[in-house]
Design an enzyme around this catalytic site. Structure first.
Site, PDB file in Angstrom:
ATOM      1  CG  MET A 284     -40.329  -3.682  41.189  1.00 24.93           C
ATOM      2  SD  MET A 284     -39.192  -4.938  40.585  1.00 24.93           S
ATOM      3  CE  MET A 284     -37.857  -3.959  39.962  1.00 24.93           C
ATOM      4  N   GLY A 285     -40.827  -0.230  44.667  1.00 21.28           N
ATOM      5  CA  GLY A 285     -40.330   0.563  45.784  1.00 21.28           C
ATOM      6  C   GLY A 285     -39.121   1.389  45.400  1.00 21.28           C
TER       7      GLY A 285
ATOM      8  N   GLY B  66     -44.785   3.990  33.301  1.00 18.91           N
ATOM      9  CA  GLY B  66     -43.933   5.042  32.757  1.00 18.91           C
ATOM     10  C   GLY B  66     -43.399   4.678  31.380  1.00 18.91           C
TER      11      GLY B  66
ATOM     12  CG  LEU C 261     -35.926  11.228  37.914  1.00 20.18           C
ATOM     13  CD1 LEU C 261     -36.903  11.642  39.007  1.00 20.18           C
ATOM     14  CD2 LEU C 261     -34.536  11.731  38.249  1.00 20.18           C
TER      15      LEU C 261
ATOM     16  CE  LYS D 171     -35.052   4.928  33.065  1.00 20.73           C
ATOM     17  NZ  LYS D 171     -35.164   3.660  33.730  1.00 20.73           N
TER      18      LYS D 171
ATOM     19  CB  ALA E 139     -39.174  12.974  41.319  1.00 17.34           C
ATOM     20  N   GLY E 140     -39.922  10.159  39.719  1.00 20.08           N
ATOM     21  CA  GLY E 140     -40.568   9.537  38.564  1.00 20.08           C
ATOM     22  C   GLY E 140     -41.782   8.729  38.988  1.00 20.08           C
ATOM     23  CG  HIS E 141     -41.419   5.235  41.421  1.00 15.97           C
ATOM     24  ND1 HIS E 141     -40.094   5.304  41.796  1.00 15.97           N
ATOM     25  CD2 HIS E 141     -41.562   4.056  40.769  1.00 15.97           C
ATOM     26  CE1 HIS E 141     -39.473   4.209  41.398  1.00 15.97           C
ATOM     27  NE2 HIS E 141     -40.335   3.436  40.771  1.00 15.97           N
TER      28      HIS E 141
HETATM   29  O1  PAF Z   1     -41.560  -1.091  36.363  1.00 19.84           O
HETATM   30  C1  PAF Z   1     -41.469  -1.704  37.449  1.00 19.84           C
HETATM   31  O2  PAF Z   1     -41.139  -1.132  38.497  1.00 19.84           O
HETATM   32  C2  PAF Z   1     -41.759  -3.190  37.487  1.00 19.84           C
HETATM   33  O3  PAF Z   1     -41.338  -3.829  36.315  1.00 19.84           O
HETATM   34  C3  PAF Z   1     -43.223  -3.513  37.791  1.00 19.84           C
HETATM   35  C4  PAF Z   1     -44.145  -2.994  36.705  1.00 19.84           C
HETATM   36  C5  PAF Z   1     -43.627  -2.897  39.127  1.00 19.84           C
HETATM   37  C6  PAF Z   1     -43.415  -5.029  37.870  1.00 19.84           C
HETATM   38  O4  PAF Z   1     -42.624  -5.583  38.878  1.00 19.84           O
END
Ligand code: PAF
Length: 269
Positions: A26-27, A143, A180, A145, A31-33
């Site tokens: 979701m933007g 993740g 994070l 998390k 660092a976790g992403h």
């Molecule tokens: O974990 C997230 O950021 C959201 O739940 C996801 C998987 C992108 C769905 O909108």
């Protein structure tokens, strides 16, 4: 790195890319992403990510309007990680009409997070199904998390025979243990100093130094409002029965206005 906004553009760009690993987000990337992206890069020759704040998974009183949107910085970070393709649809692209067909997740979706965020997992599962259909990856990385989300996505992929492998990434933490999260940016300085208590207490439960009830009480005494702090089975998130060994302690609690979630796996015996 190619950034595409529509499903048509995505399909054209995607066609030349072969086997893809996909990281839905979701933007407001941290660092976790980026750890999810790195894991994706190890698992497939090409990597795609999506950036989409999914209204369907927010309750009316939640932070959809105020959810941090940092598109330029997100794209720069994804490009630096070697991402090949970013799908960043507007709402009207993914939901050109009201989404009246929804994924109905199993009853576990009404427990833990779902008890406090009714229909949250309907929204998550629905958008993940749509994103997987649009991107058509061979692998998708989620993740740990968001442990319950990972469980529900795995179940959906299995039961709908989706041709994608779900890969789980370990939670990335600050040096003091705080997991994070995009929502950490909402914490005041005092709340930020207090926030690692959640992970410390989950570790105390894991290590047998504290019971789940004791940890819940300790959070309450430190000023947190606890939604849940529970031991569950890793396999199906049901309450553990005698003989179960692979467990996870999951919690969600509010510090001021900020709701934090975290979990720690444990093996008995
Ligand atoms: O974990 C997230 O950021 C959201 O739940 C996801 C998987 C992108 C769905 O909108």
């Amino acid at each position: 790195m190619r950034v595409v906004r529509t499903i048509e553009e995505l399909r054209t760009a995607r066609a030349g890319l072969g086997a893809l690993a996909f990281v839905p987000t979701m933007g407001n990337l941290h660092a976790g992403h980026l750890a999810l992206v790195r894991l994706a890069r190890q698992r497939a020759p090409r990597v795609a990510a999506s950036i989409f704040v999914n209204r369907l998974q927010f309750a009316p009183h939640e932070d959809f309007e105020h959810y941090p949107r940092t598109f330029e910085a997100d794209c720069a970070a994804l490009e630096a990680e070697g991402v090949d393709l970013v799908f960043a649809p507007d709402e009207g692209v993914l939901y050109p009409e009201p989404q009246s067909f929804l994924v109905e997740p199993p009853p576990i979706a009404n427990q833990l997070e779902g008890q406090f965020r009714p229909r949250f997992f309907h929204g998550v599962a629905t958008v993940v199904l749509k994103l997987l259909n649009c991107v058509q990856p061979r692998i998708a990385v989620f993740g740990k998390k968001d442990y319950q989300q990972l469980h529900i996505v795995r179940g959906m992929v299995r039961q709908f025979d989706l041709p994608v492998e779900i890969v789980a990434a370990e939670t990335v933490r600050e040096p003091d243990g705080l997991a994070l999260s995009s929502r950490n940016s909402y914490l005041s300085a005092a709340e930020r100093a207090e926030a690692p208590r959640l992970h410390r207490l989950l570790c105390a439960v894991r290590d047998g130094r504290e019971t789940a009830t004791g940890a819940l009480a300790a959070l309450g005494a430190a000023g947190w409002t606890v939604d849940y702090l529970e031991l569950r089975r890793q396999s199906d998130l049901a309450p553990p029965q005698a003989g179960d060994r692979d467990l996870v302690v999951l919690a969600a609690a509010r510090l001021g206005a900020t709701r934090l979630i975290d979990n720690v796996e444990l093996q008995l015996g």
